[in-house]
Design an enzyme around this catalytic site. Sequence first.
Site, short mmCIF file in Angstrom:
data_model
loop_
_atom_site.label_atom_id
_atom_site.label_comp_id
_atom_site.label_asym_id
_atom_site.label_seq_id
_atom_site.Cartn_x
_atom_site.Cartn_y
_atom_site.Cartn_z
N HIS A 131 -5.78 50.25 29.92
CA HIS A 131 -6.27 51.48 30.56
C HIS A 131 -7.70 51.37 31.05
O HIS A 131 -8.20 52.30 31.68
CB HIS A 131 -6.15 52.67 29.60
CG HIS A 131 -7.19 52.65 28.52
ND1 HIS A 131 -7.09 51.85 27.42
CD2 HIS A 131 -8.37 53.32 28.39
CE1 HIS A 131 -8.15 52.03 26.64
NE2 HIS A 131 -8.94 52.91 27.21
C1 UD1 Z 1 -11.08 57.66 27.65
C2 UD1 Z 1 -12.36 56.99 27.14
C3 UD1 Z 1 -12.05 55.57 26.70
C4 UD1 Z 1 -10.92 55.57 25.69
C5 UD1 Z 1 -9.71 56.26 26.31
C6 UD1 Z 1 -8.54 56.31 25.37
C7 UD1 Z 1 -14.42 57.68 28.27
C8 UD1 Z 1 -15.48 57.26 29.21
N1 UD1 Z 1 -13.36 56.89 28.22
O1 UD1 Z 1 -10.63 56.95 28.80
O2 UD1 Z 1 -13.20 55.02 26.09
O3 UD1 Z 1 -10.61 54.23 25.34
O4 UD1 Z 1 -10.10 57.61 26.63
O5 UD1 Z 1 -7.44 56.88 26.00
O6 UD1 Z 1 -14.57 58.70 27.61
N2 UD1 Z 1 -5.23 61.97 31.72
C9 UD1 Z 1 -4.04 62.62 31.57
N3 UD1 Z 1 -3.80 63.28 30.41
C10 UD1 Z 1 -4.70 63.30 29.39
C11 UD1 Z 1 -5.91 62.63 29.55
C12 UD1 Z 1 -6.17 61.95 30.71
O7 UD1 Z 1 -3.19 62.62 32.45
O8 UD1 Z 1 -4.42 63.92 28.34
C13 UD1 Z 1 -5.47 61.21 32.95
C14 UD1 Z 1 -6.27 61.99 33.96
O9 UD1 Z 1 -5.74 61.73 35.19
C15 UD1 Z 1 -7.66 61.38 33.87
C16 UD1 Z 1 -7.36 59.95 33.44
O10 UD1 Z 1 -6.17 60.03 32.64
O11 UD1 Z 1 -8.32 61.46 35.08
C17 UD1 Z 1 -8.44 59.33 32.63
O12 UD1 Z 1 -8.79 60.15 31.52
P1 UD1 Z 1 -10.30 60.14 30.94
O13 UD1 Z 1 -10.40 61.02 29.74
O14 UD1 Z 1 -11.23 60.38 32.05
O15 UD1 Z 1 -10.53 58.64 30.53
P2 UD1 Z 1 -9.57 57.60 29.81
O16 UD1 Z 1 -9.20 56.55 30.79
O17 UD1 Z 1 -8.48 58.26 29.04
#
Ligand code: UD1
Length: 374
Positions: free
Chosen positions: A205
């Site tokens: 991811h």
């Molecule tokens: C975040 C953390 C990362 C951690 C990861 C675990 C930061 C900078 N990054 O990354 O360190 O390893 O979580 O998962 O804080 N989304 C969904 N559903 C959700 C959450 C996210 O669909 O419940 C999608 C959204 O489109 C979002 C993307 O995933 O834009 C990324 O989510 P985000 O929380 O920004 O970062 P992660 O890649 O999950």
Amino acid sequence: MHILHVVGARPNFMKAAPVLSALQRQGVRQTLVHTGQHYDAIMSDVIFRELAIPVPDVNLGVGSGTHAEQTAQVMVGIERCLGERRPDALVVYGDVNSTVAATLAAAKLGIPVAHVEAGLRSGDRTMPEELNRLVTDRLATWLFTPSADGDRNLLAEGVDPQSIWCVGNVMIDTLMRLLPIADSAPLLHDLGIPRPQRYALVTLHRPSNVDDDTTLVRVMDALESIAADVPVVFPVHPRTRRRIASRPSAPVGLTLTEPLSYLQFLALQRDAAVVITDSGGIQEETTFLGVPCLTLRSNTERPVTVTLGTNQLVGGDMARLRALVREVLDGRPKRGVVPPLWDGRAAMRIADLLTGGQCTARSESDCSTSLQPA
Ligand code: UD1
């Protein structure tokens, strides 16, 4: 004493669970705030239930956004919460955007911050998590490190040794508690990979692996070629699913699933022949479980998993990835040992230190070594 905990994203939850419970046993008044950085049921609610974390007192519902948007929204929400609830201390976990945002808000209000999983450094400032770690540790009052390399990093940055406590790894507290009830059989049966068939388990991811099309194509091609030798199970993070969906052709031979629950994923890790990942926490969990881990990054903030554990850094070298998988399948995996203080009692040490009592959980030998301020 009143402690306010902030969690936001999936890897925070398994770290907070044992600390909440250790402080509860000491009768401490606690408030739990979920920022809502992760909001899908499987990324949040299901894991809360499995870990028996209390329903959060507050959910800020910040959701997704750019880094600045997410960080700013958490800061605004936490500042309001801290003003209303007036805790004596804030506890934050790991390195996600919610961690640094809550720390900034509290530090500006003069509320002391305890950082659980302090001191980790990849040295790679292109990773958002590295920036989050640097800022959080700079502002925190209590720095609870999972391993001695964390102490060394903080000392090298000039942190007061009296603030640094090597307490061990809280993720391992949760893993040890729940491992006995984790069972991979039903899921593997549903996926058509019944035991004792071997399989590789994959998670990806990191923006560095999934956001760049050329890199993602190379990684997916390598995984497809590995799948010709051994079944590959790949629970896909929402960020990664969007990227894979935009590829012209669907992956061949890989068993893709939705993100799994904590217990499902723990069971799959324990029983995997090899794990291929770019996650931080999974490098630690596989080291504890003694399962070979191939990390698709060129650095790690968890070097102890390489020096003592089963982890090997593969970077972007897909030929090396295929060769190392072959070594595992041929019965020549990297072996390792469990790092010191990854013993299921890290949260008890934190609770003891926060409440100012004696570290009753520590053993004689721990006491004279790691549990002194650095
Ligand atoms: C975040 C953390 C990362 C951690 C990861 C675990 C930061 C900078 N990054 O990354 O360190 O390893 O979580 O998962 O804080 N989304 C969904 N559903 C959700 C959450 C996210 O669909 O419940 C999608 C959204 O489109 C979002 C993307 O995933 O834009 C990324 O989510 P985000 O929380 O920004 O970062 P992660 O890649 O999950």
